[in-house]
Design a protein around this motif. Structure first.
Motif, mmCIF file in Angstrom:
data_model
loop_
_atom_site.group_PDB
_atom_site.id
_atom_site.type_symbol
_atom_site.label_atom_id
_atom_site.label_comp_id
_atom_site.label_asym_id
_atom_site.label_seq_id
_atom_site.Cartn_x
_atom_site.Cartn_y
_atom_site.Cartn_z
ATOM 1 N N GLY A 202 -11.695 26.545 -17.108
ATOM 2 C CA GLY A 202 -12.461 26.181 -18.300
ATOM 3 C C GLY A 202 -11.966 26.880 -19.547
ATOM 4 O O GLY A 202 -11.857 26.270 -20.614
ATOM 5 N N TYR A 203 -11.653 28.172 -19.442
ATOM 6 C CA TYR A 203 -11.149 28.915 -20.604
ATOM 7 C C TYR A 203 -9.797 28.387 -21.065
ATOM 8 O O TYR A 203 -9.512 28.335 -22.266
ATOM 9 C CB TYR A 203 -11.032 30.403 -20.261
ATOM 10 C CG TYR A 203 -12.342 31.131 -20.337
ATOM 11 C CD1 TYR A 203 -12.946 31.416 -21.556
ATOM 12 C CD2 TYR A 203 -12.985 31.537 -19.177
ATOM 13 C CE1 TYR A 203 -14.158 32.081 -21.623
ATOM 14 C CE2 TYR A 203 -14.203 32.206 -19.233
ATOM 15 C CZ TYR A 203 -14.787 32.474 -20.455
ATOM 16 O OH TYR A 203 -15.996 33.126 -20.526
ATOM 17 N N SER A 204 -8.958 27.984 -20.127
ATOM 18 C CA SER A 204 -7.637 27.459 -20.514
ATOM 19 C C SER A 204 -7.754 26.064 -21.109
ATOM 20 O O SER A 204 -6.983 25.697 -21.993
ATOM 21 C CB SER A 204 -6.714 27.433 -19.296
ATOM 22 O OG SER A 204 -7.237 26.592 -18.277
ATOM 23 N N ILE A 205 -8.721 25.286 -20.649
ATOM 24 C CA ILE A 205 -8.894 23.917 -21.141
ATOM 25 C C ILE A 205 -9.379 23.901 -22.586
ATOM 26 O O ILE A 205 -9.046 23.004 -23.354
ATOM 27 C CB ILE A 205 -9.860 23.142 -20.213
ATOM 28 C CG1 ILE A 205 -9.106 22.705 -18.955
ATOM 29 C CG2 ILE A 205 -10.470 21.939 -20.913
ATOM 30 C CD1 ILE A 205 -9.971 21.973 -17.947
ATOM 31 N N ILE A 206 -10.170 24.915 -22.972
ATOM 32 C CA ILE A 206 -10.712 24.965 -24.333
ATOM 33 C C ILE A 206 -9.600 24.911 -25.376
ATOM 34 O O ILE A 206 -9.739 24.299 -26.434
ATOM 35 C CB ILE A 206 -11.563 26.240 -24.525
ATOM 36 C CG1 ILE A 206 -12.860 26.132 -23.702
ATOM 37 C CG2 ILE A 206 -11.906 26.456 -25.993
ATOM 38 C CD1 ILE A 206 -13.691 27.394 -23.711
ATOM 39 N N ALA A 207 -8.470 25.539 -25.081
ATOM 40 C CA ALA A 207 -7.388 25.645 -26.065
ATOM 41 C C ALA A 207 -6.611 24.351 -26.248
ATOM 42 O O ALA A 207 -5.931 24.174 -27.268
ATOM 43 C CB ALA A 207 -6.438 26.769 -25.650
ATOM 44 N N ILE A 208 -6.706 23.421 -25.297
ATOM 45 C CA ILE A 208 -5.865 22.219 -25.357
ATOM 46 C C ILE A 208 -6.197 21.322 -26.548
ATOM 47 O O ILE A 208 -5.302 20.947 -27.315
ATOM 48 C CB ILE A 208 -5.951 21.436 -24.024
ATOM 49 C CG1 ILE A 208 -5.352 22.284 -22.894
ATOM 50 C CG2 ILE A 208 -5.222 20.104 -24.134
ATOM 51 C CD1 ILE A 208 -5.446 21.642 -21.527
ATOM 52 N N PRO A 209 -7.491 20.947 -26.769
ATOM 53 C CA PRO A 209 -7.776 20.100 -27.939
ATOM 54 C C PRO A 209 -7.402 20.769 -29.253
ATOM 55 O O PRO A 209 -6.944 20.106 -30.185
ATOM 56 C CB PRO A 209 -9.303 19.872 -27.849
ATOM 57 C CG PRO A 209 -9.660 20.168 -26.442
ATOM 58 C CD PRO A 209 -8.707 21.214 -25.984
ATOM 59 N N THR A 210 -7.591 22.096 -29.305
ATOM 60 C CA THR A 210 -7.227 22.823 -30.516
ATOM 61 C C THR A 210 -5.742 22.704 -30.794
ATOM 62 O O THR A 210 -5.317 22.488 -31.940
ATOM 63 C CB THR A 210 -7.608 24.305 -30.379
ATOM 64 O OG1 THR A 210 -8.987 24.412 -30.028
ATOM 65 C CG2 THR A 210 -7.344 25.057 -31.668
#
Length: 275
Positions: free
Chosen positions: A222-230
């Motif tokens: 989840g923490y790694s996925i947060i950065a993808i849209p950004t």
């Protein structure tokens, strides 16, 4: 005999003060209006506190009427300062202005309609109109262009996240079972979404060692996925060209803003802009 030129000049000046922020008068108007909006929101919040309302009800009521009258005058001035009043009346902010002002009049004339007064909190949305400073216009347009350009990639990313949640939710349903709260697959998928987005309500928690291991992996994922849209949006923003040559001028005819710094005519309807 009325002079049409003077009348037009008066309307242009009023429009410039109310709808634009390029002049000292326009900036002062926006500051005063912002203070009035914040004051109104504070009054609405204080009225919701029973102990404060019981003690200062009359003062709060008078203050709210003063603010409402000011907003009513402002609404009327906005309507008469443009060539086509319906453009403002049926616009997003026009409707917000009307809905945030009319409830107190309704509650005054009709008993049992006090609940409508809560609509006054819609004035908070007006703050976004006041903060239309020139240096933010280019940045906001750049962000919108980046979001539009990256919508396909974001859609694919969201679809991938949904698939991951369905798979992991189904796996947790088989591992944990109904005895640990995972009574069905939809509820297990709900748990996976909550865990993956790092919200963690805690209403369902894995009890088995294997389930806790999978939950740990989901949380880290989840923490790694947060950065993808950004990253997607940031990459698109870097592709767009900076735009610093726009001002806060608003067309007196169609209310379109974001005109070029030296623009004389509206890019949307061709009407002449305020000098």
């Amino acid at each position: 005999m009325n002079n049409p030129t003077k009348k037009s000049s008066w309307k242009h000046k009023l429009h410039e003060i109310i709808y634009e922020a390029d002049t000292p008068e326009g900036k002062l108007f926006d500051v005063i209006l912002l203070i009035a909006i914040i004051t109104s929101i504070i009054l609405v919040m204080l009225e919701s506190v029973e102990s404060i309302d019981n003690k200062y009800h009359d003062a709060l009521y008078v203050g709210e009427w003063i603010i409402t009258i000011l907003f009513s005058i402002e609404y009327i001035l906005r309507v008469i300062s443009i060539k086509k009043p319906t453009r403002y009346i049926f616009s997003f902010y026009g409707i917000i202005d009307f809905l945030s002002t009319i409830p107190i009049y309704i509650s005054f004339f009709f008993a049992g309609s006090q609940g409508l007064v809560a609509l006054r909190a819609l004035r908070l949305l007006r703050i976004f109109r006041i903060l239309k400073l020139a240096r933010y216009i280019g940045a906001s347009n750049k962000l919108m262009l980046a979001l539009r350009a990256s919508k396909a990639k974001i859609a694919v990313f969201l679809f991938f996240v949904l698939i991951v949640c369905i798979i992991l939710g189904t796996v947790m349903y088989m591992i944990e079972g109904a005895e640990n709260g995972y009574t069905n697959i939809p509820k297990s998928i709900y748990w996976a979404i909550v865990t993956l987005t790092t919200v963690g309500f805690g209403d369902i928690a894995p009890q088995t060692p294997l389930g806790q291991l999978i939950a740990s992996v989901i949380m880290i994922l989840g923490y790694s996925i947060i950065a993808i849209p950004t990253g997607i949006v940031s990459a698109e923003m870097n592709k767009t060209t900076p735009d610093h040559d726009h001002n806060t001028q608003s067309c007196p005819n169609c209310l379109k803003s974001n005109h070029k710094e030296k623009a004389t005519f509206c890019y949307n309807c061709g009407s002449i802009l305020n000098p």
